[in-house]
Design an enzyme around this catalytic site. Structure first.
Site, PDB file in Angstrom:
ATOM      1  N   ARG A 165      -4.696  -1.364 -16.178  1.00 13.97           N
ATOM      2  CA  ARG A 165      -5.633  -0.228 -16.108  1.00 13.97           C
ATOM      3  C   ARG A 165      -4.864   1.084 -16.005  1.00 13.97           C
ATOM      4  NH1 ARG A 165      -6.902  -3.006 -10.394  1.00 13.97           N
ATOM      5  NH2 ARG A 165      -5.261  -2.032  -9.192  1.00 13.97           N
ATOM      6  N   ASP A 167       0.792  -1.230   0.000  1.00 17.85           N
ATOM      7  CA  ASP A 167       0.000   0.000   0.000  1.00 17.85           C
ATOM      8  C   ASP A 167       0.825   1.282   0.000  1.00 17.85           C
ATOM      9  OD1 ASP A 167       0.882  -0.609   2.492  1.00 17.85           O
ATOM     10  OD2 ASP A 167      -1.041  -0.373   3.513  1.00 17.85           O
ATOM     11  N   GLN A 170      -4.361  -0.665  19.424  1.00 18.11           N
ATOM     12  CA  GLN A 170      -4.092  -0.816  20.860  1.00 18.11           C
ATOM     13  C   GLN A 170      -5.301  -0.456  21.701  1.00 18.11           C
ATOM     14  OE1 GLN A 170      -0.898   1.590  22.328  1.00 18.11           O
ATOM     15  NE2 GLN A 170       0.669   0.554  21.113  1.00 18.11           N
ATOM     16  N   PRO A 215       9.586  -2.949  21.663  1.00  9.55           N
ATOM     17  CA  PRO A 215      10.000  -3.974  22.625  1.00  9.55           C
ATOM     18  C   PRO A 215      11.164  -4.816  22.098  1.00  9.55           C
ATOM     19  CG  PRO A 215       7.628  -4.162  22.127  1.00  9.55           C
ATOM     20  CD  PRO A 215       8.197  -3.103  21.233  1.00  9.55           C
TER      21      PRO A 215
HETATM   22  N1  LIG Z   1      -5.951  -9.764  12.318  1.00  6.56           N
HETATM   23  C1  LIG Z   1      -5.332  -8.740  11.745  1.00  6.56           C
HETATM   24  N2  LIG Z   1      -6.020  -7.939  10.921  1.00  6.56           N
HETATM   25  C2  LIG Z   1      -5.395  -6.919  10.294  1.00  6.56           C
HETATM   26  C3  LIG Z   1      -4.032  -6.628  10.515  1.00  6.56           C
HETATM   27  C4  LIG Z   1      -3.316  -7.483  11.425  1.00  6.56           C
HETATM   28  O1  LIG Z   1      -2.129  -7.305  11.672  1.00  6.56           O
HETATM   29  N3  LIG Z   1      -4.001  -8.519  11.997  1.00  6.56           N
HETATM   30  N4  LIG Z   1      -3.447  -5.583   9.849  1.00  6.56           N
HETATM   31  C5  LIG Z   1      -4.300  -4.511   9.365  1.00  6.56           C
HETATM   32  C6  LIG Z   1      -3.611  -3.665   8.400  1.00  6.56           C
HETATM   33  S1  LIG Z   1      -2.283  -2.767   8.972  1.00  6.56           S
HETATM   34  C7  LIG Z   1      -4.008  -3.536   7.107  1.00  6.56           C
HETATM   35  S2  LIG Z   1      -3.221  -2.408   6.118  1.00  6.56           S
HETATM   36  C8  LIG Z   1      -5.123  -4.316   6.559  1.00  6.56           C
HETATM   37  C9  LIG Z   1      -4.839  -4.866   5.178  1.00  6.56           C
HETATM   38  O2  LIG Z   1      -5.977  -5.463   4.672  1.00  6.56           O
HETATM   39  P1  LIG Z   1      -6.092  -5.832   3.113  1.00  6.56           P
HETATM   40  O3  LIG Z   1      -5.780  -4.666   2.287  1.00  6.56           O
HETATM   41  O4  LIG Z   1      -7.374  -6.495   2.935  1.00  6.56           O
HETATM   42  O5  LIG Z   1      -4.856  -6.774   2.891  1.00  6.56           O
HETATM   43  P2  LIG Z   1      -4.583  -8.074   2.069  1.00  6.56           P
HETATM   44  O6  LIG Z   1      -4.509  -9.180   3.013  1.00  6.56           O
HETATM   45  O7  LIG Z   1      -3.392  -7.755   1.242  1.00  6.56           O
HETATM   46  O8  LIG Z   1      -5.831  -8.350   1.132  1.00  6.56           O
HETATM   47  C10 LIG Z   1      -5.972  -7.762  -0.110  1.00  6.56           C
HETATM   48  C11 LIG Z   1      -6.665  -8.708  -1.043  1.00  6.56           C
HETATM   49  O9  LIG Z   1      -6.843  -8.033  -2.277  1.00  6.56           O
HETATM   50  C12 LIG Z   1      -6.512  -8.884  -3.362  1.00  6.56           C
HETATM   51  N5  LIG Z   1      -6.054  -8.025  -4.465  1.00  6.56           N
HETATM   52  C13 LIG Z   1      -4.807  -7.574  -4.706  1.00  6.56           C
HETATM   53  N6  LIG Z   1      -4.777  -6.778  -5.797  1.00  6.56           N
HETATM   54  C14 LIG Z   1      -6.053  -6.716  -6.257  1.00  6.56           C
HETATM   55  C15 LIG Z   1      -6.676  -6.025  -7.346  1.00  6.56           C
HETATM   56  O10 LIG Z   1      -6.035  -5.295  -8.087  1.00  6.56           O
HETATM   57  N7  LIG Z   1      -8.014  -6.205  -7.501  1.00  6.56           N
HETATM   58  C16 LIG Z   1      -8.738  -6.982  -6.653  1.00  6.56           C
HETATM   59  N8  LIG Z   1     -10.037  -7.070  -6.852  1.00  6.56           N
HETATM   60  N9  LIG Z   1      -8.173  -7.635  -5.613  1.00  6.56           N
HETATM   61  C17 LIG Z   1      -6.852  -7.495  -5.413  1.00  6.56           C
HETATM   62  C18 LIG Z   1      -5.442  -9.791  -2.823  1.00  6.56           C
HETATM   63  O11 LIG Z   1      -5.464 -11.024  -3.545  1.00  6.56           O
HETATM   64  C19 LIG Z   1      -5.845  -9.950  -1.355  1.00  6.56           C
HETATM   65  O12 LIG Z   1      -6.613 -11.078  -1.121  1.00  6.56           O
HETATM   66  O13 LIG Z   1      -5.401  -5.401   7.420  1.00  6.56           O
HETATM   67  C20 LIG Z   1      -5.597  -5.016   8.757  1.00  6.56           C
HETATM   68  N10 LIG Z   1      -6.121  -6.155   9.445  1.00  6.56           N
HETATM   69  N1  LIG Z   2       6.987  -6.546   3.252  1.00  9.50           N
HETATM   70  C1  LIG Z   2       5.920  -5.970   3.784  1.00  9.50           C
HETATM   71  N2  LIG Z   2       5.924  -4.660   4.027  1.00  9.50           N
HETATM   72  C2  LIG Z   2       4.844  -4.051   4.573  1.00  9.50           C
HETATM   73  C3  LIG Z   2       3.664  -4.778   4.854  1.00  9.50           C
HETATM   74  C4  LIG Z   2       3.688  -6.181   4.610  1.00  9.50           C
HETATM   75  O1  LIG Z   2       2.717  -6.903   4.869  1.00  9.50           O
HETATM   76  N3  LIG Z   2       4.824  -6.726   4.081  1.00  9.50           N
HETATM   77  N4  LIG Z   2       2.562  -4.136   5.344  1.00  9.50           N
HETATM   78  C5  LIG Z   2       2.496  -2.695   5.223  1.00  9.50           C
HETATM   79  C6  LIG Z   2       1.487  -2.184   6.157  1.00  9.50           C
HETATM   80  S1  LIG Z   2      -0.144  -2.196   5.663  1.00  9.50           S
HETATM   81  C7  LIG Z   2       1.799  -1.704   7.347  1.00  9.50           C
HETATM   82  S2  LIG Z   2       0.554  -1.163   8.368  1.00  9.50           S
HETATM   83  C8  LIG Z   2       3.189  -1.579   7.764  1.00  9.50           C
HETATM   84  C9  LIG Z   2       3.416  -2.136   9.137  1.00  9.50           C
HETATM   85  O2  LIG Z   2       4.787  -2.277   9.380  1.00  9.50           O
HETATM   86  P1  LIG Z   2       5.444  -1.598  10.616  1.00  9.50           P
HETATM   87  O3  LIG Z   2       4.993  -0.199  10.744  1.00  9.50           O
HETATM   88  O4  LIG Z   2       6.888  -1.795  10.523  1.00  9.50           O
HETATM   89  O5  LIG Z   2       4.755  -2.415  11.816  1.00  9.50           O
HETATM   90  P2  LIG Z   2       4.870  -3.935  12.270  1.00  9.50           P
HETATM   91  O6  LIG Z   2       5.770  -4.691  11.344  1.00  9.50           O
HETATM   92  O7  LIG Z   2       3.512  -4.414  12.493  1.00  9.50           O
HETATM   93  O8  LIG Z   2       5.582  -3.835  13.669  1.00  9.50           O
HETATM   94  C10 LIG Z   2       6.733  -3.015  13.812  1.00  9.50           C
HETATM   95  C11 LIG Z   2       7.378  -3.150  15.160  1.00  9.50           C
HETATM   96  O9  LIG Z   2       6.479  -2.861  16.217  1.00  9.50           O
HETATM   97  C12 LIG Z   2       6.946  -3.531  17.362  1.00  9.50           C
HETATM   98  N5  LIG Z   2       5.880  -3.545  18.368  1.00  9.50           N
HETATM   99  C13 LIG Z   2       5.019  -4.548  18.659  1.00  9.50           C
HETATM  100  N6  LIG Z   2       4.166  -4.157  19.625  1.00  9.50           N
HETATM  101  C14 LIG Z   2       4.503  -2.871  19.944  1.00  9.50           C
HETATM  102  C15 LIG Z   2       3.963  -1.911  20.847  1.00  9.50           C
HETATM  103  O10 LIG Z   2       2.991  -2.136  21.554  1.00  9.50           O
HETATM  104  N7  LIG Z   2       4.546  -0.686  20.862  1.00  9.50           N
HETATM  105  C16 LIG Z   2       5.624  -0.370  20.090  1.00  9.50           C
HETATM  106  N8  LIG Z   2       6.118   0.857  20.174  1.00  9.50           N
HETATM  107  N9  LIG Z   2       6.148  -1.269  19.233  1.00  9.50           N
HETATM  108  C17 LIG Z   2       5.583  -2.492  19.147  1.00  9.50           C
HETATM  109  C18 LIG Z   2       7.391  -4.863  16.828  1.00  9.50           C
HETATM  110  O11 LIG Z   2       8.382  -5.429  17.662  1.00  9.50           O
HETATM  111  C19 LIG Z   2       7.930  -4.518  15.447  1.00  9.50           C
HETATM  112  O12 LIG Z   2       9.330  -4.447  15.420  1.00  9.50           O
HETATM  113  O13 LIG Z   2       4.063  -2.291   6.902  1.00  9.50           O
HETATM  114  C20 LIG Z   2       3.827  -2.066   5.548  1.00  9.50           C
HETATM  115  N10 LIG Z   2       4.881  -2.721   4.834  1.00  9.50           N
HETATM  116 MO   LIG Z   3      -1.460  -1.400   7.311  1.00 14.73          MO
END
Ligand SMILES: Nc1nc2c(c(=O)[nH]1)N[C@H]1C(S)=C(S)[C@@H](COP(=O)(O)OP(=O)(O)OC[C@H]3O[C@@H](n4cnc5c(=O)[nH]c(N)nc54)[C@H](O)[C@@H]3O)O[C@H]1N2
Ligand SMILES: Nc1nc2c(c(=O)[nH]1)N[C@H]1C(S)=C(S)[C@@H](COP(=O)(O)OP(=O)(O)OC[C@H]3O[C@@H](n4cnc5c(=O)[nH]c(N)nc54)[C@H](O)[C@@H]3O)O[C@H]1N2
Ligand SMILES: [Mo]
Ligand code: SF4
Length: 747
Positions: free
Chosen positions: A466, A16, A299, A200
């Site tokens: 697209r 994203d 949180q 942590p």
């Molecule tokens: N339990 C739990 N829930 C969480 C989190 C967590 O740590 N734990 N993290 C949260 C966070 S930080 C985020 S950002 C969200 C992320 O939530 P989502 O954005 O829903 O993340 P994804 O799991 O990547 O799911 C995206 C889906 O879109 C599909 N997709 C990819 N590209 C396209 C496209 O171009 N078109 C269509 N139609 N589909 C596509 C992929 O195949 C995939 O299944 O989840 C949140 N929810």
């Molecule tokens: N390759 C890859 N990159 C990504 C994503 C992915 O799925 N894959 N997801 C993207 C998305 S949607 C998001 S939201 C970001 C998330 O990515 P980041 O912002 O980096 O967050 P996390 O990897 O969830 O956790 C980061 C750190 O938070 C620490 N942590 C855990 N609990 C706590 C707490 O209570 N307090 C504090 N201060 N630290 C804590 C963990 O030890 C860890 O080192 O990454 C993005 N980038």
């Molecule tokens: Mo996220």
């Protein structure tokens, strides 16, 4: 035969952060992803991005609309035409909303991967009368944006280019995780900026930070209160800005006095001297930033923690200044989604039915309505969908209503580019919720566990298929070109097409006049006097030059026009207007560990890409991280299989022992399911290792104001277990020959 090649500019949507890069096609197929030709953008590319040809050309990509023939979740389908599917969906949705009311229709999406929705989902729902839109952004930057608005009316963007101090609350960007932010932090460090990490664990960012405070998970709000204590006691704040531009300073100061450093040290587990030193480093820097972090949006004290970041920015004079955090406002050259969404057309009576509106209102229409006037006055539009997140329903309330009809039934659920089953808290409830639907539509590129529960699965197009101009959903004013390089599968649709076709079938044709993606892009660019074709021929990126201290003209977009250190909106909604730290509910003795989700895995984005062999080889199975002292206590060796249980549920994964972990903590990864187990395990193993099984959505585990679940330190225990029999299949050899999928393809 000569190969026909072309190269275009793209915005990657595998994750994203939306890197700008280039995509090559040969003979009608995406063949290669390469760095951007602009040197400033060229470093922004990771190995997930370069895997795009493998993702977009994958043999399991959905290419035909499917209609369920077996029981829900049984994963048996017949192919139907797109037109037929859309006719049936429209007819069924019409009947359901007729019977139960428009609010019985809920949508879950993320938006960044589907990209081309242009808020037509909100537009359609608002015209139909449903407020029940939820999104992954409710646990990410979207809810943070909404909570930031309570304090100063917008969601700021860190000025990495000029800052002298970067404070990372957990946030851990790496070379293959949010690469542009990683590069921006590296650039700032090379200029001499200081980095403070609060984590942590010894994370990658912590490893070479100037200061690392190893706080207990979930105690970020207390840490910030400690910083404010130092900043107030030592008069390190910007007294002039506070006097002229902030309300509620005296009340806040009184609250902060309840948190002497000894108390904060006790709560966070960090020595008082280190807390004070970090606070001084931050407050004394000439330009400091606390970039957005997902840690504080998941949180128990989330609202307070996010507000405390806002308050720190404001009182230290870092708001809307060079090297601090800038308030961007809407783009002047691109009509924002906030306008296209037509939020003003949804009647108040329907807004009041939004799930979460009464008990957890901070990111719902209830807060949005209170911010409407000042937002219009300062930023020119009444509703601000910043990062799509400022007028959402609460996911927990929505899934509860879907499962139990309390307070009213939800009977139709559409999931677009979102793997909802694994992407919120309490997966068992989400499952029950989906089982209780009359109509589920998934718009997907792969058959995910969520899609398996649908009645109709529509194949989506992908970003190489697209045209688009990516903005950052009003977070910044950047506009980035993304060009089509190949054709989409014939029966695939963009989400633009999906919502337009549905609206035309359901009586809203007049409100959906755009005939193609290029047509709506022309419309969105129209105020800058350009068409998409013109933009495409002359621009790959546009960024409005930053203006600073804009509040001097129109104030802040809050009810008082000032930075509300004490929030009038929270107060009026019946909450504590001042930030506080809330203790975790007491932990039953049998659960000795604090479990946190996250530490995103480099090879995958969230729940995706487990079926992309080159990425999966980098991480074939999920791991639970453990400190060596805890491993010894529990008798685990590296690689042992373990069952991790919380009061909510259990998952199985492999132990990974790291000296960088904090003792007493366990990390559980997010989003694991096993595409290779399709046909061999229920919903492709969606319940074996998924963190969502473990997270509670009981009220005592939800933040009060927003109702977001606590992902950062919930009670857990470990037991040894055998490798689940099904998982012996998770070997690279099996990914090649996947009998379940091949049988399916043959049938
Ligand atoms: N339990 C739990 N829930 C969480 C989190 C967590 O740590 N734990 N993290 C949260 C966070 S930080 C985020 S950002 C969200 C992320 O939530 P989502 O954005 O829903 O993340 P994804 O799991 O990547 O799911 C995206 C889906 O879109 C599909 N997709 C990819 N590209 C396209 C496209 O171009 N078109 C269509 N139609 N589909 C596509 C992929 O195949 C995939 O299944 O989840 C949140 N929810
Ligand atoms: N390759 C890859 N990159 C990504 C994503 C992915 O799925 N894959 N997801 C993207 C998305 S949607 C998001 S939201 C970001 C998330 O990515 P980041 O912002 O980096 O967050 P996390 O990897 O969830 O956790 C980061 C750190 O938070 C620490 N942590 C855990 N609990 C706590 C707490 O209570 N307090 C504090 N201060 N630290 C804590 C963990 O030890 C860890 O080192 O990454 C993005 N980038
Ligand atoms: Mo996220
Ligand atoms: S960091 Fe990687 S996956 Fe994310 S947008 Fe950039 S290239 Fe794509």
């Amino acid at each position: 035969m000569a190969t026909k090649k072309s190269t275009k500019y793209s915005v990657c949507t595998v994750c994203d952060i939306g890197c700008q890069l280039r995509t090559e096609a040969a003979d009608g197929k995406v063949s290669r992803v390469i760095a951007h030709d602009n040197p400033a953008l060229a470093p922004n590319i990771c190995y997930k991005g370069t895997a795009v040809p493998l993702i977009h050309n994958h043999k399991e990509r959905l290419r035909k609309p499917l209609k369920r023939v077996g029981e829900r979740g049984e994963d048996r389908w017949e192919e139907i035409s797109y037109e037929q599917a859309m006719d049936e969906i429209a007819q069924k949705l019409g009947a359901i909303t007729q019977k139960y009311g428009p609010e019985s229709f809920a949508v879950s999406t993320s938006g960044w991967n589907t990209q081309t929705t242009h808020s037509l989902d909100r537009r359609f729902m608002n015209l139909l009368g449903s407020p029940n839109w939820i999104s992954g952004v409710a646990l990410c930057a979207g809810n943070t944006a909404a909570v930031n608005r309570l304090t100063y009316g917008w969601f700021p963007m860190a000025d990495f280019a000029s800052t002298n101090c970067i404070v990372l609350f957990g946030h851990n960007p790496r070379k293959h995780s949010w690469t542009p932010i990683y590069n921006a932090i590296r650039g700032a460090k090379a200029r001499g900026a200081k980095v403070i990490v609060l984590d942590p664990r010894v994370s990658d960012q912590a490893e070479d930070a100037d200061m690392h405070l190893r706080l207990k998970a979930g105690t970020d709000a207390a840490m910030c209160l400690g910083w404010l204590k130092v900043i107030f006691d030592e008069r390190l704040y910007d007294a002039e800005f506070v006097r002229d531009w902030c309300t509620g300073f005296d009340e806040l100061k009184q609250r902060v006095d309840e948190y002497p450093l000894e108390r904060v040290a006790e709560i966070t587990g960090v020595p008082a001297d280190d807390i004070a030193a970090a606070a001084r480093l931050y407050a004394n820097a000439d330009g400091a930033v606390i970039p957005w972090t997902p840690i504080t949006d998941q949180q128990l004290s989330s609202t307070s923690a996010i507000r405390l970041h806002s308050i720190l920015r404001a009182v230290t004079g870092n708001l809307d200044v060079v090297g601090g955090e800038t308030l961007g406002g809407f783009s002047e050259s691109y009509i924002p989604e906030s306008e296209i969404g037509l939020h003003e057309r949804l009647p108040l009576a329907q807004k009041e039915k939004q799930l979460g509106y009464h008990d957890h209102p901070a990111f719902t229409y209830r807060a949005a309505e209170m911010l409407k006037e000042p937002t219009e006055k300062v930023w020119g539009l009444p509703y601000a969908d910043i990062v799509m997140g400022c007028q959402m329903a609460n996911p927990t309330n929505v899934f509860r209503a879907m499962a139990t009809a309390d307070p009213y039934p939800i009977k139709a659920f559409f999931c677009l580019g979102n793997n909802a089953l694994l992407s919120y808290a309490n997966q068992h409830q989400i499952h029950a919720a989906m089982q209780n639907q009359e109509l589920i539509v998934a718009h997907e590129i792969f058959m995910t566990p969520t899609a398996m529960l649908a009645d109709y699965v529509l194949p989506g197009d992908v970003f190489t298929e697209r045209n688009h101009i990516a903005d950052s959903w009003s977070w910044s004013t950047r506009l980035a070109l993304s060009q089509k390089v190949v054709d989409a599968p014939e029966e695939a649709s963009s989400t633009f097409q999906f919502w337009t076709d549905l609206a035309h079938r359901m009586g809203f044709a007049d409100e959906f006049p755009w005939t193609s993606l290029e047509d709506i892009l022309d419309y969105r660019l129209s105020r800058s006097g350009r068409t998409f074709a013109q933009f495409e021929s002359e621009t790959f990126m546009e960024l409005a030059p930053p203006k600073f201290r804009k509040y001097r003209d129109k104030g802040f977009a809050t009810p008082s026009g000032k930075v509300e250190l004490s929030s009038s909106v929270l107060g009026q909604m019946g909450f504590d207007p001042l930030p506080y730290y809330r203790e975790l509910p007491s932990r039953p003795e049998e659960f000795p560990y604090l479990v946190f989700t996250g530490v995103r895995e480099d090879p995958f984005f969230q729940t995706g890409q487990r079926n992309i062999e080159s990425l999966r080889r980098r991480m074939p199975t999920p791991s639970l991280y453990l400190h060596p002292s805890d491993a010894e206590k529990e008798g685990f060796a590296d690689g042992d299989w373990a069952k991790l249980s919380t009061p909510q549920g259990s998952v199985t994964a492999q132990i990974a022992i790291y000296h960088t972990m904090k003792a007493g903590h366990i990390r559980v990864p997010h989003g694991w399911w096993y595409p290779e187990l399709r046909g061999a395990a229920d919903l492709a193993g969606a319940f074996i290792s998924s963190d969502a099984v473990l997270c509670s959505d009981e009220d005592e585990w939800l933040d009060h104001e927003q109702g977001v679940p606590h992902f950062k330190g919930f009670p857990g225990k470990l037991e040894p277990t055998q490798q689940p029999a099904q998982l012996t299949r998770t070997q690279p050899a099996d990914w090649q020959a996947n009998p379940a999928v091949e049988e399916h393809a043959a049938s």
